[in-house]
Design an enzyme around this catalytic site. Sequence first.
Site, PDB file in Angstrom:
ATOM      1  CG  ASP A 151      27.481  28.404  72.769  1.00  0.00           C
ATOM      2  OD1 ASP A 151      27.471  28.534  74.008  1.00  0.00           O
ATOM      3  OD2 ASP A 151      26.641  27.751  72.145  1.00  0.00           O
ATOM      4  CG  ASN A 172      26.473  49.325  60.267  1.00  0.00           C
ATOM      5  OD1 ASN A 172      27.215  50.192  60.705  1.00  0.00           O
ATOM      6  ND2 ASN A 172      25.174  49.507  60.167  1.00  0.00           N
ATOM      7  N   GLY A 200      43.656  50.706  65.280  1.00  0.00           N
ATOM      8  CA  GLY A 200      42.304  50.488  64.786  1.00  0.00           C
ATOM      9  C   GLY A 200      41.841  51.567  63.834  1.00  0.00           C
ATOM     10  N   GLY A 244      31.587  52.023  59.594  1.00  0.00           N
ATOM     11  CA  GLY A 244      30.593  51.051  60.039  1.00  0.00           C
ATOM     12  C   GLY A 244      30.658  50.901  61.545  1.00  0.00           C
ATOM     13  CG  HIS A 245      29.564  52.069  64.709  1.00  0.00           C
ATOM     14  ND1 HIS A 245      30.601  52.034  65.611  1.00  0.00           N
ATOM     15  CD2 HIS A 245      29.449  53.372  64.336  1.00  0.00           C
ATOM     16  CE1 HIS A 245      31.089  53.248  65.787  1.00  0.00           C
ATOM     17  NE2 HIS A 245      30.408  54.082  65.020  1.00  0.00           N
ATOM     18  CG  ASP A 289      49.730  66.509  66.190  1.00  0.00           C
ATOM     19  OD1 ASP A 289      49.274  65.671  65.377  1.00  0.00           O
ATOM     20  OD2 ASP A 289      49.754  67.726  65.952  1.00  0.00           O
ATOM     21  CG  LEU A 290      50.469  59.742  66.100  1.00  0.00           C
ATOM     22  CD1 LEU A 290      49.687  58.468  65.845  1.00  0.00           C
ATOM     23  CD2 LEU A 290      51.861  59.428  66.636  1.00  0.00           C
ATOM     24  CE  LYS A 291      46.374  64.556  60.656  1.00  0.00           C
ATOM     25  NZ  LYS A 291      45.196  65.393  60.285  1.00  0.00           N
TER      26      LYS A 291
END
Length: 343
Positions: free
Chosen positions: A163, A136, A90, A132-133, A67-69
Amino acid sequence: MSLPLPLQHLHLIEFEGLGPGPLAARMLQGMGARITRIARPSTGAVAAQLGMGNDLLDTGKTTVRLDLKNPEHRAQALALVAQADGLIEGLRPGVMERLGLGPADCAAVNPKLVYGRMTGWGQSGPLAHTAGHDINYMALSGMMALGLPAGQTPQVPPTVVGDATGALGLAFGIVCALLDAQRSGKGRVVDAAIVDIVAMLGNIGQWIAASGQLGGPKPSPFHDSPFYDTYACADGGFFTVGALEPQFYAELLSRLGLDDVPPKAQYDTAQWPALKARLQALFASQPRAHWEQLLAGTDACAAPVLSLDEAAQHPHLQARGVYERTESGAWFAGTAPKLLPLR
């Protein structure tokens, strides 16, 4: 005789995320890198919905749940970072900084760290902090419009999937081999087949398919849902929505004025056909510019399908310097990703 994997001397920290970040880590793992994945204490809503609770992209990685908090857990994360060669995250711009795990924080314990940041819109620019995804990003970049047959809805453009990903895979393999050659003094052949690379980059789709939500008889969020699609507008333009997450779907419904549609029924597939028809009629009632003003730059995960000329002049892509003109006047995208100082 099998050769040792070229990145076996590297240790990378992957902070849990969806899609491209874990895939990038999986690619590096395939070249021998050791991956320590720092995950949340519980599985996120979208990961659970898409069948990602047992993520195929996490196979072979060491998972540490923190838990990074929590200050103690943050200290554990920094201790892992201090011993690593690189890091992949990310999250939205600013989130890692607020957690005390931004580039400057990590540089303080590991000045040689390579800090990899994976986002849709980048660390800067007008859209940097919006959701977004894939659908988009393809739309706003101008690439989706290149796959527009006359009179039809835009599809994935030619050359980008085969390519271009083949070239990306070749570059990735060459960098891996060069890093190894610098240490071992021995070169090697990089056999980059487009078919292999496209299949590897399909890991995200393969992992969703394992839950039956792609390529099978069940309705797919990516093909059949009303919240991940391209819609025709009144002026002949097109607009994309990709609101997979519950909070982004709720934002989309709110901004479209669909107050009678319950957000919690997002994955009730029986309701999808009627709602998709309703959205088709709604988008067709106004020109693309109307929907851009209403939805673009919000967390509804929405973006207009832009032509290449429009994309090159879009404020976000201009702010990031994505496109430049050649001497002949054609638009051409510059090199990516951008390399920034650690601190």
